[in-house]
Design a protein around this motif. Structure first.
Motif, PDB file in Angstrom:
ATOM      1  N   GLN A 262      14.639 -21.739  35.505  1.00  0.00           N
ATOM      2  CA  GLN A 262      15.683 -21.787  34.360  1.00  0.00           C
ATOM      3  C   GLN A 262      17.234 -21.358  34.891  1.00  0.00           C
ATOM      4  N   LEU A 263      17.006 -20.315  35.831  1.00  0.00           N
ATOM      5  CA  LEU A 263      18.166 -19.953  36.474  1.00  0.00           C
ATOM      6  C   LEU A 263      18.801 -20.928  37.379  1.00  0.00           C
TER       7      LEU A 263
ATOM      8  N   LEU B  37      20.931 -14.501  40.277  1.00  0.00           N
ATOM      9  CA  LEU B  37      22.224 -15.529  40.200  1.00  0.00           C
ATOM     10  C   LEU B  37      23.211 -15.118  41.326  1.00  0.00           C
TER      11      LEU B  37
ATOM     12  N   GLU C  48      20.654 -23.601  35.752  1.00  0.00           N
ATOM     13  CA  GLU C  48      22.087 -23.189  35.179  1.00  0.00           C
ATOM     14  C   GLU C  48      23.099 -23.077  36.443  1.00  0.00           C
ATOM     15  N   THR C  49      22.259 -23.393  37.827  1.00  0.00           N
ATOM     16  CA  THR C  49      23.223 -23.206  38.985  1.00  0.00           C
ATOM     17  C   THR C  49      23.363 -24.591  39.539  1.00  0.00           C
TER      18      THR C  49
ATOM     19  N   PRO D  50      11.458 -18.109  34.809  1.00  0.00           N
ATOM     20  CA  PRO D  50      13.054 -17.657  34.579  1.00  0.00           C
ATOM     21  C   PRO D  50      13.826 -18.001  35.696  1.00  0.00           C
ATOM     22  N   LEU D  51      13.094 -17.849  37.146  1.00  0.00           N
ATOM     23  CA  LEU D  51      13.643 -18.296  38.328  1.00  0.00           C
ATOM     24  C   LEU D  51      14.182 -19.814  38.216  1.00  0.00           C
TER      25      LEU D  51
ATOM     26  N   ASN E 177      15.573  -9.503  37.371  1.00  0.00           N
ATOM     27  CA  ASN E 177      17.038  -9.161  37.174  1.00  0.00           C
ATOM     28  C   ASN E 177      18.225 -10.488  37.272  1.00  0.00           C
ATOM     29  N   ARG E 178      18.290 -10.971  36.047  1.00  0.00           N
ATOM     30  CA  ARG E 178      19.295 -12.230  36.272  1.00  0.00           C
ATOM     31  C   ARG E 178      20.414 -12.259  37.048  1.00  0.00           C
ATOM     32  N   ASP E 179      21.154 -11.075  36.908  1.00  0.00           N
ATOM     33  CA  ASP E 179      22.338 -10.945  37.820  1.00  0.00           C
ATOM     34  C   ASP E 179      22.256 -10.963  39.253  1.00  0.00           C
TER      35      ASP E 179
END
Ligand code: NAP
Length: 319
Positions: free
Chosen positions: A98-99, A72, A102-103, A95-96, A67-69
């Motif tokens: 990639q997130l 994040l 972005e952080t 994906p972890l 869950n992206r949100d």
């Protein structure tokens, strides 16, 4: 890193994650906030472990790694991610990563490695169990330059129920304390480097506190190098008895491995890893322990004693 690092750990209640979080908590003065991200399922199925961590000042964040949100939100204020996710969730780290990319506050990502060297030799890239971890390393090469990584490559875990345990597939190697029987891989004389689970935790904590030496490296660390025959001798000494011994030569191990993959058997991965270890895939000219300040590790004798105690306890009647 000038300020104390704020850590977020995935998989902290897993087989190796619990040793990693223990070592981090033991070095807590070196770190700022220590948080774990865990699933709602683990929150309810492992209440004792979760409460023990809470009492040690660890923040428990609950969510779904997909869950992206939620991820994040957990990344807020964190600069270091440590993943100890299990084999079934290796690809979920992409994906972890990639997130994390972005952080901007995230500066370090330690993916779930803690095992066989997936880039030991050119042949490593073809090994089936390595494929997901290789993709994770590739993902970490794609991130911004100020998001750094370290791979903590420990080789096989020595402890019961791992290498020094009684195996459910004994042809793949076993040390059975109750039957006083061992199956040794290869001719029993091949050298193998093993790591105690507690030392895996120590190596991860030291990787974080010795970052200048660790950044953007695969650290080849282990507790000791031995041979199956030497391990058997230590079991015999501690149990004051002579054991019966059989061998699984490499060609038999390769045949078992092939059969397991052909049949989709769950032990296929284990056979492949044990074949790699028996071929010498855990051996190096030098180990990197001292680069990250680790000068003392658990001994073979300590782990054999521990395995004997646990194998005997396992068979004792439960009250
Ligand atoms: N060197 C060796 O001999 C050896 C032996 C075993 C494992 N390893 C390596 O150590 C690392 C960690 O493995 P482990 O055995 O400690 O992990 P594990 O106990 O199987 O799982 C660790 C945690 O990962 C999380 N998780 C979430 N989704 C998952 C999924 N679909 N499948 C599996 N886990 C999931 C769970 O935590 P939450 O519920 O909190 O999300 C779980 O508690 C892996 O990279 C593995 O290859 C090495």
């Amino acid at each position: 890193m000038a300020d104390k690092s704020n850590l977020l750990i995935f998989g902290a209640t897993g087989s190796i994650g619990k040793y990693i979080i223990d070592a981090i908590v033991n070095a807590r003065d070196s770190f700022g906030r220590i948080a774990i991200f865990t699933s709602p399922n683990t929150l309810t199925s492992k209440p004792d472990e979760i409460n023990a961590l809470r009492h040690k000042g660890v923040d428990i964040l609950v969510g779904n790694i997909a869950n992206r949100d939620e991820v994040l939100k957990a990344y807020d204020g964190v600069d270091t991610i440590i993943s100890a996710l299990g084999r079934g969730a290796i690809a979920a780290q992409i994906p972890l990563i990639q997130l994390a990319n972005e952080t901007p506050n995230i500066k370090r990502f330690l993916p779930s490695e803690y095992g066989t060297d997936i880039e030991y030799s050119p042949a490593s890239q073809h090994e089936k169990p390595h494929q997901q971890k290789l993709k994770v390393r590739a993902a970490l090469k794609e991130v911004r330059s100020d998001l750094e990584y370290a791979y903590v490559v420990t080789g096989p875990y020595a402890d019961f129920p791992f290498y020094l345990g009684r195996s459910r597939s004994p042809r793949g190697g076993t040390f059975d304390v109750v039957a006083k029987k061992a199956v040794l891989l290869g001719d029993g004389q091949g050298r193998i480097s093993l790591t105690a689970c507690a030392d895996v935790g120590k190596f991860v904590a030291h990787t974080l506190t010795h970052w200048d030496a660790a950044r953007n490296r695969a650290l080849k660390v282990n507790s000791f190098t031995t041979t199956p025959a030497e391990i058997l001798a230590v079991f015999e000494t501690h149990t004051k008895s002579t054991w019966s011994v059989e061998y699984t030569p490499l060609d038999e191990l390769r045949a078992l491995e092939k059969e397991a993959w052909d049949n989709g058997a769950p032990e296929a991965t284990v056979y492949t890893l044990r074949r790699i270890w028996t071929e010498g895939g855990t051996l190096y000219d030098r180990r990197d322990n001292e680069d990250i300040g680790v000068t003392q590790t658990t001994t073979l004798s300590e782990l054999v004693e521990d395995s004997i105690r646990k194998q005997v306890e396992e068979l004792a009647p439960k009250h």
